[in-house]
Scaffold this motif. Structure first.
Motif, PDB file in Angstrom:
ATOM      1  N   TYR A  87       0.768  -1.148   0.015  1.00 56.91           N
ATOM      2  CA  TYR A  87      -0.177  -0.064   0.125  1.00 56.91           C
ATOM      3  C   TYR A  87       0.842   1.378  -0.121  1.00 56.91           C
ATOM      4  CZ  TYR A  87      -3.675  -3.274   1.657  1.00 56.91           C
ATOM      5  OH  TYR A  87      -4.584  -3.961   1.602  1.00 56.91           O
ATOM      6  N   PRO A  88       0.569   2.471  -0.364  1.00 58.53           N
ATOM      7  CA  PRO A  88       1.222   3.590  -0.107  1.00 58.53           C
ATOM      8  C   PRO A  88       1.788   3.726   1.292  1.00 58.53           C
ATOM      9  CG  PRO A  88      -0.763   4.098  -1.498  1.00 58.53           C
ATOM     10  CD  PRO A  88      -1.029   2.663  -0.897  1.00 58.53           C
ATOM     11  N   ALA A  89       2.863   4.458   1.256  1.00 59.20           N
ATOM     12  CA  ALA A  89       3.039   4.693   2.748  1.00 59.20           C
ATOM     13  C   ALA A  89       2.230   5.730   3.276  1.00 59.20           C
ATOM     14  CB  ALA A  89       4.521   5.157   3.052  1.00 59.20           C
ATOM     15  N   VAL A  90       2.051   6.948   2.700  1.00 59.07           N
ATOM     16  CA  VAL A  90       0.971   7.855   3.208  1.00 59.07           C
ATOM     17  C   VAL A  90      -0.025   8.406   2.188  1.00 59.07           C
ATOM     18  CG1 VAL A  90       0.762  10.232   3.743  1.00 59.07           C
ATOM     19  CG2 VAL A  90       2.865   8.993   4.495  1.00 59.07           C
ATOM     20  N   THR A  91      -1.223   8.656   2.567  1.00 62.20           N
ATOM     21  CA  THR A  91      -2.386   8.729   1.453  1.00 62.20           C
ATOM     22  C   THR A  91      -3.124   9.983   2.104  1.00 62.20           C
ATOM     23  OG1 THR A  91      -4.041   7.282   2.337  1.00 62.20           O
ATOM     24  CG2 THR A  91      -2.700   6.351   0.722  1.00 62.20           C
ATOM     25  N   ALA A  92      -3.370  10.988   1.246  1.00 60.71           N
ATOM     26  CA  ALA A  92      -4.079  12.133   1.424  1.00 60.71           C
ATOM     27  C   ALA A  92      -5.292  12.364   0.444  1.00 60.71           C
ATOM     28  CB  ALA A  92      -3.044  13.299   1.498  1.00 60.71           C
ATOM     29  N   THR A  93      -6.228  12.110   1.043  1.00 58.43           N
ATOM     30  CA  THR A  93      -7.749  12.338   0.234  1.00 58.43           C
ATOM     31  C   THR A  93      -8.262  13.586   0.790  1.00 58.43           C
ATOM     32  OG1 THR A  93      -7.767   9.847   0.323  1.00 58.43           O
ATOM     33  CG2 THR A  93      -9.855  10.919  -0.443  1.00 58.43           C
ATOM     34  N   GLY A  94      -8.417  14.517  -0.238  1.00 57.24           N
ATOM     35  CA  GLY A  94      -8.949  15.714   0.491  1.00 57.24           C
ATOM     36  C   GLY A  94      -8.111  16.325   1.507  1.00 57.24           C
ATOM     37  N   GLY A  95      -8.696  17.468   1.974  1.00 55.01           N
ATOM     38  CA  GLY A  95      -7.942  18.273   3.009  1.00 55.01           C
ATOM     39  C   GLY A  95      -6.593  18.559   2.852  1.00 55.01           C
ATOM     40  N   ARG A  96      -5.858  18.751   4.045  1.00 55.69           N
ATOM     41  CA  ARG A  96      -4.470  19.398   3.871  1.00 55.69           C
ATOM     42  C   ARG A  96      -3.509  18.748   4.857  1.00 55.69           C
ATOM     43  NH1 ARG A  96      -2.026  24.361   2.134  1.00 55.69           N
ATOM     44  NH2 ARG A  96      -4.281  25.036   1.704  1.00 55.69           N
ATOM     45  N   LEU A  97      -2.466  18.236   4.179  1.00 52.03           N
ATOM     46  CA  LEU A  97      -1.302  17.458   4.839  1.00 52.03           C
ATOM     47  C   LEU A  97      -0.054  18.033   4.815  1.00 52.03           C
ATOM     48  CD1 LEU A  97      -0.220  14.917   6.167  1.00 52.03           C
ATOM     49  CD2 LEU A  97      -0.213  14.014   3.766  1.00 52.03           C
ATOM     50  N   ARG A  98       0.467  18.188   5.841  1.00 49.78           N
ATOM     51  CA  ARG A  98       1.811  18.896   6.035  1.00 49.78           C
ATOM     52  C   ARG A  98       2.944  17.780   6.103  1.00 49.78           C
ATOM     53  NH1 ARG A  98      -1.116  22.899   8.481  1.00 49.78           N
ATOM     54  NH2 ARG A  98      -1.580  24.717   7.172  1.00 49.78           N
ATOM     55  N   LEU A  99       3.828  17.372   5.426  1.00 47.39           N
ATOM     56  CA  LEU A  99       4.915  16.396   6.109  1.00 47.39           C
ATOM     57  C   LEU A  99       6.288  17.387   5.887  1.00 47.39           C
ATOM     58  CD1 LEU A  99       3.935  13.486   3.508  1.00 47.39           C
ATOM     59  CD2 LEU A  99       3.548  13.607   6.082  1.00 47.39           C
ATOM     60  N   ARG A 100       6.951  17.261   7.244  1.00 48.24           N
ATOM     61  CA  ARG A 100       8.273  17.761   7.200  1.00 48.24           C
ATOM     62  C   ARG A 100       9.313  16.805   7.835  1.00 48.24           C
ATOM     63  NH1 ARG A 100       5.369  22.656  10.416  1.00 48.24           N
ATOM     64  NH2 ARG A 100       4.372  23.816   8.601  1.00 48.24           N
ATOM     65  N   ARG A 101      10.434  16.547   7.095  1.00 47.15           N
ATOM     66  CA  ARG A 101      11.475  15.889   7.582  1.00 47.15           C
ATOM     67  C   ARG A 101      11.126  14.439   7.944  1.00 47.15           C
ATOM     68  NH1 ARG A 101      13.711  17.636  12.426  1.00 47.15           N
ATOM     69  NH2 ARG A 101      11.913  18.652  12.710  1.00 47.15           N
ATOM     70  N   CYS A 102      10.153  13.776   6.946  1.00 52.22           N
ATOM     71  CA  CYS A 102       9.683  12.629   7.315  1.00 52.22           C
ATOM     72  C   CYS A 102      10.307  11.464   5.874  1.00 52.22           C
ATOM     73  CB  CYS A 102       8.296  12.379   6.832  1.00 52.22           C
ATOM     74  SG  CYS A 102       7.124  13.213   8.327  1.00 52.22           S
ATOM     75  N   GLU A 103      10.334  10.267   6.261  1.00 54.67           N
ATOM     76  CA  GLU A 103      10.899   9.429   5.667  1.00 54.67           C
ATOM     77  C   GLU A 103       9.788   8.243   5.033  1.00 54.67           C
ATOM     78  OE1 GLU A 103      14.053   5.902   5.935  1.00 54.67           O
ATOM     79  OE2 GLU A 103      14.775   7.977   6.244  1.00 54.67           O
ATOM     80  N   LEU A 104       9.690   8.153   3.931  1.00 52.72           N
ATOM     81  CA  LEU A 104       8.670   7.140   3.160  1.00 52.72           C
ATOM     82  C   LEU A 104       9.211   5.920   2.710  1.00 52.72           C
ATOM     83  CD1 LEU A 104       6.268   9.800   1.812  1.00 52.72           C
ATOM     84  CD2 LEU A 104       6.425   9.310   4.270  1.00 52.72           C
ATOM     85  N   SER A 105       8.517   4.901   2.945  1.00 47.85           N
ATOM     86  CA  SER A 105       9.048   3.503   2.306  1.00 47.85           C
ATOM     87  C   SER A 105       7.662   2.716   2.126  1.00 47.85           C
ATOM     88  CB  SER A 105      10.094   2.855   2.917  1.00 47.85           C
ATOM     89  OG  SER A 105      11.002   3.505   3.139  1.00 47.85           O
ATOM     90  N   ALA A 106       7.843   2.143   0.782  1.00 43.63           N
ATOM     91  CA  ALA A 106       6.387   1.102   0.569  1.00 43.63           C
ATOM     92  C   ALA A 106       6.943  -0.026  -0.172  1.00 43.63           C
ATOM     93  CB  ALA A 106       5.321   1.870  -0.234  1.00 43.63           C
ATOM     94  N   GLY A 107       6.273  -1.041  -0.111  1.00 45.34           N
ATOM     95  CA  GLY A 107       6.598  -2.200  -0.919  1.00 45.34           C
ATOM     96  C   GLY A 107       6.071  -1.879  -2.285  1.00 45.34           C
ATOM     97  N   TYR A 108       4.608  -2.294  -2.579  1.00 46.20           N
ATOM     98  CA  TYR A 108       3.935  -2.305  -3.896  1.00 46.20           C
ATOM     99  C   TYR A 108       3.134  -1.200  -3.651  1.00 46.20           C
ATOM    100  CZ  TYR A 108       2.575  -3.367  -8.293  1.00 46.20           C
ATOM    101  OH  TYR A 108       2.345  -3.305  -9.990  1.00 46.20           O
ATOM    102  N   GLY A 109       3.584   0.081  -3.740  1.00 49.47           N
ATOM    103  CA  GLY A 109       2.616   1.333  -3.681  1.00 49.47           C
ATOM    104  C   GLY A 109       3.661   2.446  -3.698  1.00 49.47           C
ATOM    105  N   ALA A 110       3.061   3.640  -3.403  1.00 48.73           N
ATOM    106  CA  ALA A 110       3.587   4.990  -3.515  1.00 48.73           C
ATOM    107  C   ALA A 110       4.168   5.501  -2.076  1.00 48.73           C
ATOM    108  CB  ALA A 110       2.741   6.095  -4.148  1.00 48.73           C
ATOM    109  N   GLY A 111       5.309   6.164  -2.229  1.00 47.35           N
ATOM    110  CA  GLY A 111       5.481   6.817  -1.119  1.00 47.35           C
ATOM    111  C   GLY A 111       4.619   7.846  -0.561  1.00 47.35           C
ATOM    112  N   LEU A 112       3.924   8.655  -1.435  1.00 48.72           N
ATOM    113  CA  LEU A 112       2.901   9.382  -1.051  1.00 48.72           C
ATOM    114  C   LEU A 112       2.013   9.545  -2.002  1.00 48.72           C
ATOM    115  CD1 LEU A 112       1.395  11.763   0.566  1.00 48.72           C
ATOM    116  CD2 LEU A 112       2.957  13.331  -0.930  1.00 48.72           C
ATOM    117  N   GLN A 113       0.744   9.198  -1.919  1.00 45.60           N
ATOM    118  CA  GLN A 113      -0.436   9.335  -2.934  1.00 45.60           C
ATOM    119  C   GLN A 113      -1.529  10.344  -2.373  1.00 45.60           C
ATOM    120  OE1 GLN A 113      -1.784   5.601  -4.796  1.00 45.60           O
ATOM    121  NE2 GLN A 113      -3.983   6.144  -4.101  1.00 45.60           N
ATOM    122  N   ALA A 114      -1.448  11.374  -3.298  1.00 45.86           N
ATOM    123  CA  ALA A 114      -2.533  12.614  -2.636  1.00 45.86           C
ATOM    124  C   ALA A 114      -3.635  12.716  -4.031  1.00 45.86           C
ATOM    125  CB  ALA A 114      -1.972  14.062  -2.852  1.00 45.86           C
TER     126      ALA A 114
END
Length: 553
Positions: A87-114
């Protein structure tokens, strides 16, 4: 107001803290690894690592969903590592997401999906593993001073009218494209560094119109920037270096404004593709020699040569003004795993490019989950998108028979994928080569799934299991490529071992040889550590009988 989570702390899980935290709360995560998923809907919260950046890890690899899923609301996350499985590591569906100094890893998915109108503000975020890096679908925001590195497919995807600003960001060593803009995506890519991609640096398709400013696209296997039919946008003061020619490839019907950096040598490489690829006889012979160098596969090699001969003769007939029937380049590869199907498919694509049949010969490997969606209509969209990505090259569908299996599900969409493929393969048979692969018996069932499917393929190539002699040769070649040699007598022992292996459905052919050599490397390491002295160069290079016996014990 702050709600604090420590380990041991005020709350047993982060989910418990989220449940009681009021809007505006700051949830502080003590250093450690948290095996859970964070799901936040319609909330205004901040989640931050209490220690230094990266000290708090949300580990959702074994869980069913993203490590962080934000729906609406306004969420800020600082200094946290998010790791997911398929799955994606992080998903954002609508709204507002702030990511600062984060690290994202996924297997079969995106690092971030907005998606769905989400606004993402990402700064100093690193995506270090995943199928894709950042995916924006009908979403926007700002990506600044971030890094996407080593993902298996595209680094950044912008689609469905998404318009993020990507600034001062590095995209490197992606398996496919650095940035893919399509379905009317219109991002701004500003002062970015894009390199080391398996295909083009930036590709614009299906109405995309990016603004690419003062960016450096270099050392890519494909062209630097490619604009497809009808696309627009701006390329302003960019450097395009050490890419395939031309540096900027513009379709005759596209209309971007292109101005490269005056100091960049590849400015003269900007060009327009007319759709006609030149034949490269030297490359054809080189690729056929590469095919011949593969161990075994005599029948497959003969079939591929026959296909190439047919293409050549058809070209001669066309040049002589004689009729030439419509030809399909779609193939079926049947046989057990580890028999070289993927390697042969790559060579076949390069041969078609060298012969002028396909414009780029790029190789796109997919499986069921790349094609099948989760709801009615989603599958046709996914399958079409994957097919369009492969245009001009080879679409390789491994274990294609899984599309014809409902697996007991009441609503399985594999059939929808097959039906979509049948139409696309016919409509675009001169623009792409589709190769489906899998076990012989199961592929027969796959072809029965649609009455028109079998007729779309030009030929079936059967990949037979390797015999003991061939497996010894494969093992020897792998070892020599890694600077190992077999001690006297070891080849005979390997032959005896491979002769005794049962050739059932679990037999991995060349994979068996690779797995055995890995075991022998570990055995050799233990043996050399026990010598009580510094091993010589000869010691370090040699596999001996004891290494084999230890590996198979």
């Amino acid at each position: 107001m702050a709600t604090t989570l420590a380990v041991p702390g005020a709350y047993p899980t982060i989910a418990d803290a989220l449940e009681v935290a009021p809007d505006g709360a700051v949830i502080s995560l003590a250093p450690g690894t948290y095996a859970e998923r964070l799901q936040v809907a319609g909330r205004r919260l901040t989640v931050r690592a209490a220690g230094e950046a990266g000290s708090a890890v949300i580990e959702a690899t074994a869980l069913d969903g993203p490590a962080l899923a934000v729906v609406s609301g306004e969420v800020t996350v600082e200094g946290v590592v998010f790791t997911s499985g398929d799955y994606p590591a992080v998903t954002a569906t609508g709204g507002r997401l702030r990511l600062r100094r984060c690290e994202l890893s996924a297997g079969y998915g995106a690092g971030l999906q907005a998606s769905d109108g989400a606004t993402v503000e990402a700064s100093e975020v690193r995506v270090l593993r995943g199928q894709h890096g950042l995916v924006f679908s009908d979403a926007g925001g700002t990506v600044e001073s971030c890094e996407v590195r080593g993902v298996t497919d595209d680094g950044i995807i912008v689609r469905l009218g998404a318009d993020p600003v990507v600034r001062s960001t590095t995209v490197a060593d992606c398996g496919h494209r650095g940035v893919y803009v399509y379905q009317s995506g219109r991002p701004t890519i500003e002062r970015c560094d894009i390199s080391g991609t398996g295909d083009a640096g930036i590709v614009v398709a299906n109405g995309g119109a990016p603004t690419i400013v003062e960016s450096w696209i270099h050392d890519t296997r494909g062209v630097g920037i490619a604009f497809g039919p009808g696309c627009g946008g701006v390329v302003d003061r960019c450097r395009v270096e050490a890419t395939a020619a031309p540096g900027v490839d513009v379709d005759p019907t596209a209309n971007p404004a292109v101005t490269l950096d005056e100091g960049a040598a590849p400015k003269a490489g900007v060009g327009v593709t007319d759709g006609a690829a030149d034949r490269n006889e030297a490359e054809v012979e080189q690729l056929l020699a590469e095919l011949d160098s593969m161990i075994g596969l005599a029948g497959v090699k003969a079939e591929v040569r026959a296909l190439i001969d047919e293409i050549q003769v058809n070209e001669w007939r066309r040049g002589a003004g004689l009729s030439v029937g419509a030809a399909s380049h779609h193939l079926i590869f049947t046989g057990a795993p580890g028999t070289g199907k993927t390697t042969v498919a790559r060579i076949y694509g390069k041969l078609l490019k060298a012969l002028g049949v396909l414009p780029n010969g790029q190789f796109r490997e997919v499986s069921r989950r790349d094609l099948v969606g989760q709801y009615i209509g989603h599958t046709a969209e996914k399958t079409t998108s994957v097919f369009e990505d492969a245009m001009g090259g080879v679409l390789f569908i491994d274990e294609a028979y899984t599309l014809a299996r409902a697996g007991g599900a009441a609503a399985d969409f594999g059939q929808e994928a097959i039906d979509t493929l049948v139409k696309l393969m016919e409509d675009h048979r001169d623009q792409v080569a589709v190769i489906v692969a899998g076990y012989t018996r199961e592929m027969s069932d796959f072809l029965d799934a649609n009455s028109g499917l079998a007729s779309r393929f030009a030929k079936t190539l059967e990949f037979e299991n390797y015999g003991p002699d061939e497996l010894v040769m494969i093992a020897d070649r792998i070892a020599r490529n890694d600077d190992y040699i077999f001690a006297p007598g070891l080849s005979d022992a390997l032959h005896e071992y491979f002769s005794q292996l049962e050739r059932d459905r679990n037999f991995g052919n060349a994979r068996e040889a690779r797995k055995l050599l890995e075991g022998m490397r570990k055995a050799q390491s233990g043996r050399l550590r026990a010598l009580g002295r510094m091993p010589s160069r000869e010691d370090l290079c040699a596999f001996v009988l004891d290494d084999l016996l230890t590996a198979i014990r």
